[in-house]
Design a protein around this motif. Structure first.
Motif, short mmCIF file in Angstrom:
data_model
loop_
_atom_site.label_atom_id
_atom_site.label_comp_id
_atom_site.label_asym_id
_atom_site.label_seq_id
_atom_site.Cartn_x
_atom_site.Cartn_y
_atom_site.Cartn_z
N LYS A 27 0.93 -1.10 0.01
CA LYS A 27 -0.16 -0.08 -0.05
C LYS A 27 0.74 1.21 0.21
O LYS A 27 0.41 2.03 -0.69
N GLN A 28 2.12 1.26 0.42
CA GLN A 28 2.74 2.22 0.71
C GLN A 28 3.33 2.61 -0.71
O GLN A 28 3.78 3.77 -0.78
N TYR A 29 3.50 1.90 -1.64
CA TYR A 29 3.93 2.11 -2.92
C TYR A 29 2.90 2.03 -3.96
O TYR A 29 3.14 1.90 -5.30
N ASN A 30 1.41 1.78 -3.68
CA ASN A 30 0.47 2.06 -4.46
C ASN A 30 0.77 0.50 -5.49
O ASN A 30 0.37 0.86 -6.45
N VAL A 32 -0.70 -2.66 -4.39
CA VAL A 32 -1.62 -3.75 -3.82
C VAL A 32 -2.00 -4.88 -4.68
O VAL A 32 -1.87 -6.00 -4.10
N ASN A 33 -2.15 -4.56 -5.99
CA ASN A 33 -2.55 -5.26 -6.94
C ASN A 33 -1.57 -6.28 -7.39
O ASN A 33 -1.83 -7.13 -8.54
N GLN A 63 2.01 7.82 -14.72
CA GLN A 63 0.78 8.19 -15.17
C GLN A 63 0.70 8.74 -16.75
O GLN A 63 -0.59 8.95 -17.10
N GLU A 74 11.17 0.79 -3.87
CA GLU A 74 10.00 -0.09 -4.41
C GLU A 74 10.56 -1.45 -4.61
O GLU A 74 9.94 -2.55 -4.31
#
Length: 148
Positions: A27-30, A32-33, A63, A74
């Protein structure tokens, strides 16, 4: 098989303490998936890598759609996820048995597997083999020391 350690790992059992820890880290590094269902053991997840060493070569799409390398933080996060993998011999054996079962469903791979298993386990070096090996080493590497 070391090149396949990403498949042959046990992974993390769903809903365990280690799983919750992994989710918190990701979660800290977005990310999760990123965990996927483990194909070789029920109710376990793993990183989607064939080899753990691939972590240091991973990239992501930013992005604006450009591929960028993962940051060192990461990468460290993913290495910490691997450290959370179950290391019990019982689970490792389940993964290995399931791997060979799936492996053997491919006719060509099963033929190779059967051939490999028929190779005798002990090797011996004959005096002729030693002399031939030494002669070849001297040919390939000038200055190779003489044979005793």
């Amino acid at each position: 098989m070391q090149n396949l350690d990403g498949y042959l790992c046990t992974g993390i059992e769903r809903n365990s303490d280690n799983y919750r820890q992994a989710i918190d880290l990701l979660k800290q590094y977005n990310m999760v998936n990123i965990l996927v269902d483990h194909e070789l053991i029920d109710n376990f997840v793993r990183l989607p890598l064939s080899g753990i060493a691939q972590i240091d070569e991973l990239s992501k799409v930013n992005q604006i759609g450009i591929n960028v390398p993962l940051s060192q933080d990461e990468k460290n996060c993913l290495h910490r996820i691997v450290e959370l993998y179950d290391t019990s011999d019982e689970k490792k054996n389940v993964v290995l048995e399931n791997f060979y079962e799936k492996f053997d469903t491919y006719t060509a791979l099963k033929t190779i597997h059967d051939w490999w298993d028929r190779i005798p386990n002990s090797l011996s070096i004959t005096s002729i083999g030693r002399v031939l090996g030494h002669a070849n080493a001297q040919k390939c590497y000038p200055g190779f020391p003489p044979l005793d």
